[in-house]
Motif scaffolding. Structure first.
Motif, PDB file in Angstrom:
ATOM      1  N   ARG A   1     -35.530 -58.147   6.511  1.00  0.00           N
ATOM      2  CA  ARG A   1     -35.718 -58.479   5.104  1.00  0.00           C
ATOM      3  C   ARG A   1     -35.191 -57.332   4.250  1.00  0.00           C
ATOM      4  O   ARG A   1     -35.659 -56.193   4.342  1.00  0.00           O
ATOM      5  CB  ARG A   1     -37.186 -58.736   4.779  1.00  0.00           C
ATOM      6  N   ILE A   2     -34.215 -57.652   3.408  1.00  0.00           N
ATOM      7  CA  ILE A   2     -33.557 -56.673   2.548  1.00  0.00           C
ATOM      8  C   ILE A   2     -33.533 -57.221   1.119  1.00  0.00           C
ATOM      9  O   ILE A   2     -33.166 -58.375   0.899  1.00  0.00           O
ATOM     10  CB  ILE A   2     -32.121 -56.391   3.016  1.00  0.00           C
ATOM     11  N   LEU A   3     -33.903 -56.381   0.163  1.00  0.00           N
ATOM     12  CA  LEU A   3     -33.810 -56.712  -1.254  1.00  0.00           C
ATOM     13  C   LEU A   3     -32.884 -55.713  -1.924  1.00  0.00           C
ATOM     14  O   LEU A   3     -32.799 -54.553  -1.499  1.00  0.00           O
ATOM     15  CB  LEU A   3     -35.192 -56.665  -1.912  1.00  0.00           C
ATOM     16  N   VAL A   4     -32.187 -56.143  -2.974  1.00  0.00           N
ATOM     17  CA  VAL A   4     -31.234 -55.270  -3.658  1.00  0.00           C
ATOM     18  C   VAL A   4     -31.403 -55.379  -5.167  1.00  0.00           C
ATOM     19  O   VAL A   4     -31.807 -56.417  -5.695  1.00  0.00           O
ATOM     20  CB  VAL A   4     -29.772 -55.615  -3.281  1.00  0.00           C
ATOM     21  N   TYR A   5     -31.064 -54.294  -5.858  1.00  0.00           N
ATOM     22  CA  TYR A   5     -31.035 -54.303  -7.318  1.00  0.00           C
ATOM     23  C   TYR A   5     -30.316 -53.055  -7.807  1.00  0.00           C
ATOM     24  O   TYR A   5     -29.997 -52.151  -7.031  1.00  0.00           O
ATOM     25  CB  TYR A   5     -32.446 -54.368  -7.910  1.00  0.00           C
ATOM     26  N   SER A   6     -30.065 -53.008  -9.109  1.00  0.00           N
ATOM     27  CA  SER A   6     -29.496 -51.825  -9.737  1.00  0.00           C
ATOM     28  C   SER A   6     -29.978 -51.746 -11.177  1.00  0.00           C
ATOM     29  O   SER A   6     -30.208 -52.777 -11.821  1.00  0.00           O
ATOM     30  CB  SER A   6     -27.965 -51.860  -9.715  1.00  0.00           C
TER      31      SER A   6
END
Length: 267
Positions: free
Chosen positions: A190-195
């Protein structure tokens, strides 16, 4: 994905304020109704105020020991920081714009190579704080270690990466450095991404639409981080406010204290 239900809480804030380490349960749910506990993402802490990098003790879980510590403190996930070395040739885990906090001459991360040259990033080590001696890890190395611990990986692509990610000469290769490790692992991890950069965030929405953090890992602390470490108890009012809104997951600099504080407040 866990469903979260809202619940009412009866809390004695005065009793909490007098509690000393370790923190204790802040409330019991009314009439047996217990809210679902949020997932807890460990952040690590970065000073506020002027020139914060000068006081930074490199607590971010961007290295193996820091990730392990977050696991031991009760985290369900960790937030790591993705940077790119010169020309976007390597995606690495580091939070400062420069090599501040690492051995060697201070330089911008985006100006040095991963392995080439005597001032390369791979051969540097953390120079201060609890993780002194630790190396800088590549995105692939970090993701693999986080997976081995069973934690959820939350990736912030740092604003500094925008220059190369938007450069027509280097953009394609630079995006592969970030996106390929994620795509290779997302079926089993499980991987989440944002910036925090709006342009990078928009690109992440196109390239990894199902992995965007969105409202997950909501920031819960009410106390700005500082060195030396501030008291956890100053967060209680904000912790209570956020928990009452039944978030699916939260992000905190006080992982162990927050986890203990949740005891009896949710299930």
């Amino acid at each position: 994905m866990l469903l979260r239900t809202k619940a009412a809480f009866v809390t004695s804030l005065a009793a909490i304020a007098m509690t000393v380490t370790p923190p204790v349960a802040h409330s019991q749910a009314r009439a047996g109704r217990v809210a679902s506990c949020p997932l807890v993402f460990g952040h690590g802490g970065y000073p506020s105020g002027p020139n914060p990098w000068e006081r930074d003790q490199i607590r971010q879980p961007n290295n193996v020991r820091a990730v392990n510590d977050q696991k031991a403190r009760g985290a369900d996930g960790v937030e790591g920081d993705v940077q790119l070395t010169r020309h976007g040739t390597k995606a690495v885990m580091w939070h400062n714009t420069t090599t501040n906090g690492l051995t060697g001459t201070r330089k911008n991360i985006t100006d040095i190579w991963w392995t080439a040259g005597s001032d390369n990033l791979r051969d540097r080590r953390i120079a201060r704080g609890p993780y002194a001696g630790e190396q800088v890890y590549t995105l692939r190395q970090w993701l693999d270690h986080v997976r081995s611990t069973g934690l959820i990986a939350l990736l912030e692509v740092k604003t500094e990466a925008r220059a190369v990610l938007s450069d027509p000469v280097y953009a394609a290769a630079a995006w592969k450095e970030i996106s390929d490790p994620i795509k290779e692992r997302q079926a089993s991890q499980r991987i989440l991404v944002y910036s925090l950069d709006s342009w990078i965030q928009a690109e992440l929405a196109k390239r990894h639409p199902g992995l965007l953090k969105g409202s997950e890992a909501r920031w819960t602390d009410g106390v700005s981080w500082e060195e030396p470490t501030p008291a956890w108890s100053g967060n209680v009012s904000r912790w209570q406010e956020v928990l009452a809104q039944a978030p699916e997951s939260v992000m905190t600099n006080f992982t162990r204290e927050y986890r203990t504080w949740l005891t009896g407040a949710c299930g």
